[in-house]
Design an enzyme around this catalytic site. Sequence first.
Site, mmCIF file in Angstrom:
data_model
loop_
_atom_site.group_PDB
_atom_site.id
_atom_site.type_symbol
_atom_site.label_atom_id
_atom_site.label_comp_id
_atom_site.label_asym_id
_atom_site.label_seq_id
_atom_site.Cartn_x
_atom_site.Cartn_y
_atom_site.Cartn_z
ATOM 1 C CD GLU A 129 -4.939 -7.373 -2.271
ATOM 2 O OE1 GLU A 129 -4.220 -8.301 -2.471
ATOM 3 O OE2 GLU A 129 -4.944 -7.138 -0.709
ATOM 4 C CB THR B 114 -0.967 -0.090 1.003
ATOM 5 O OG1 THR B 114 -1.714 -1.083 1.340
ATOM 6 C CG2 THR B 114 -1.810 1.143 0.966
ATOM 7 N NE ARG C 141 -1.780 -12.336 6.319
ATOM 8 C CZ ARG C 141 -1.493 -11.306 5.440
ATOM 9 N NH1 ARG C 141 -1.662 -10.199 5.542
ATOM 10 N NH2 ARG C 141 -0.665 -11.710 4.346
#
Length: 723
Positions: A221, A36, A605
Amino acid sequence: MDVSDILTGLNPAQCEAVTAPQNAVLVLAGAGSGKTRVLTHRIAWLIRVEGVSPCSLLAVTFTNKAANEMRARVETLLSSSTRSMWIGTFHGLAHRLLRHHWQEVRLPQSFQILDSDDQLRLVKRILRSLEIDESKWPPKHVQWFINGRKEEGLRPQHLQETGDPAQAQLVRIYTAYEAACCKAGVVDFTELMLRSLELLHEKSELRDYYQQHFRHLLVDEFQDTNTLQYAWLRLLAGSSPVFAVGDDDQSIYGWRGARIEHIRDFQQDFPDAQMIRLEQNYRSTPYILDAANAVIAHNDGRLGKNLWAEGERGEILRFYQAYNDLDEARYIADQIKDWVARGGRRSEIAILYRSNAQSRVIEEALIGRGIPYRVYGGQRFFERTEVKDALAYLRLITRRTDDVSFERIINQPARSIGERTLQRLRDQAREEGVSLWEAAAQLLTVNELTSRAAGAVQGFMRLIDELAQTVNGLPLDTQVALTVEHSGLLAFFARDKGERGQARVENLEELTNAARVFHHDPEEHTGLSLLDTFLAHAALESGEGGGGAWDDCVQLMTLHAAKGLEFPLVIMSGMEEGLFPHRMSFDEPGRLEEERRLCYVGITRAKRQLMLTAAETRRLHGQQTYSLPSRFIGEIPPELINEVRPKPRIGKPVWSGDTPMQYARRTVDSGLWVGKHVRHVKFGDGIVIDQEGQGAQIRVQVNFKDHGQKWLVLAYAKLQPLV
DNA sequence: CCATCCGCAGTTTTT
DNA sequence: CTGCGGATGG
């Protein structure tokens, strides 16, 4: 801000991406590599350094959350408004195009959007009107067919007679569905994309205009784009450069149409494209990354990259195989207590699972120990029955031709208008080619209904008309509040004294709240009333639960929902063959690889610590099931895992001396596992019941249906795996 | 027409 | 074990 500010703190690969020449660029951004960041800095770079006008930029994402985040971060970076930029989701931007050009696409100005639940209802209605047996033509499947064809850009008239009667029937339904949407003036989600694609395709002057207008397109994405979205993007881009960011290893939405090929073939589709890899990870410890890399290495055809990280090696992974699901949940709760006792916060912890059904047992264990938690996913605000009912009233108020809404609420709350009466309305509507509302009016004037039915229908119509009048010109939240009240919905749900009824009443009140705080950009949708804009917003933004990091809660969610998030401690539960990878994916190698990518997403994650848990047996669908540890456990190098062994269980050992880890590894080595059905040339069909040895020496014990149990050397036996 | 009981199926999710 | 849809009785 000058050049150096934009590049401050970026690593060389990130810099290269941000400052790349104005050609097509594919940024292959590994998990936690600052994806991002690159995207937002690229936008800042284009505007501040390359002198690109903000209004000629278009940035597209998949979720509203991602779009909002991007907007916010660009604004911080540039310290100026991003109002003139087109930043949004595929559907949001397509919607914007259609609102601008509603006449060209032959839609009513105040057209409404069907969400998938509305779409399913409409399909069911169509099936009934065509007198098609729902058990032979499951509405879900029909819905899947229609969306699938639309995603290929195919209208009913494009679908040729193939001689296949099943296909012919589906096309017939599709045709009727389109006609119904058209008549009611509604569009489904896929239609937003397709209709706007066709608009650009057919109207060359519009296409030229937009292709000239947008000089730079950015996609987030990218691995998640489906065929239609990709076509849309390319048409809108024309010859303008596309800056795509994605990760083929994190493509986990193939089952809903995402095509991993788009990212893999990017350099063929854009011959001058430059590919930049972001491989430095700023999130996880090296141990965690090693595990992730090892698992994903088992997939074929990757674009390939190797994540690495600097810093503390941290702790190796932990794997606990529980006796059953309750024991697993207990262990998880204990680990959370431990984490907190060592000074950690609960909000730093995520418990991930493959399917939602798994959350229950874990929730119970957490409740039992008084550990606050929060479950993500599940029903979204604007999708709840009571909220959708209220929205249907509002939609009917603004447009009486909205048949989908009409059907939903004509007898909700119950006002004695049953199937019989409704069917008469539908017949009339079809014969006269009018909306249900109009059909009802006609039947009333010609006095074609029984007096009871007529009274009820008239009552309903009067209610809507009066409501429309009362509400007209009032502030939005008052409109909503009055509708909720006068429709009778509030009283109806309040009658249910249980927890459920209480929650529904609260949701209806919350809807009024949502209307009160609703703001919209007056330039965005010209010519629409505030109410119409609010309704479009409700359909496109399902109403996310929103932050909640301020509550110190453990977070529970599916692996899919965890994509894009990060947590200091991640617990991946239910690491069992059949559950994860899910048995549904066993038949096809492609689907199994998607499961593996899902595992990769889960592992990456974790920032500091990753724990894996499995259960030997668990209750599933009310039945006891037995499973082996997931093959994905076996794909992680054993030296990276600390196996927390449970105390030996009373009774016979399940693993015949093996630790679960060793078992999982052998599963990987042979491609077979205990419980797998196989076929042998001579002995026929059987089931694998044991396995030993490594590499070429692997032997498996098979219990054959007709020949009993036999040990076979895998290298010679030529066992054919069955589904 | 509306409430209640039985039978059946049952990944993942955004817009 | 759940939740939904269909069939049944009031």
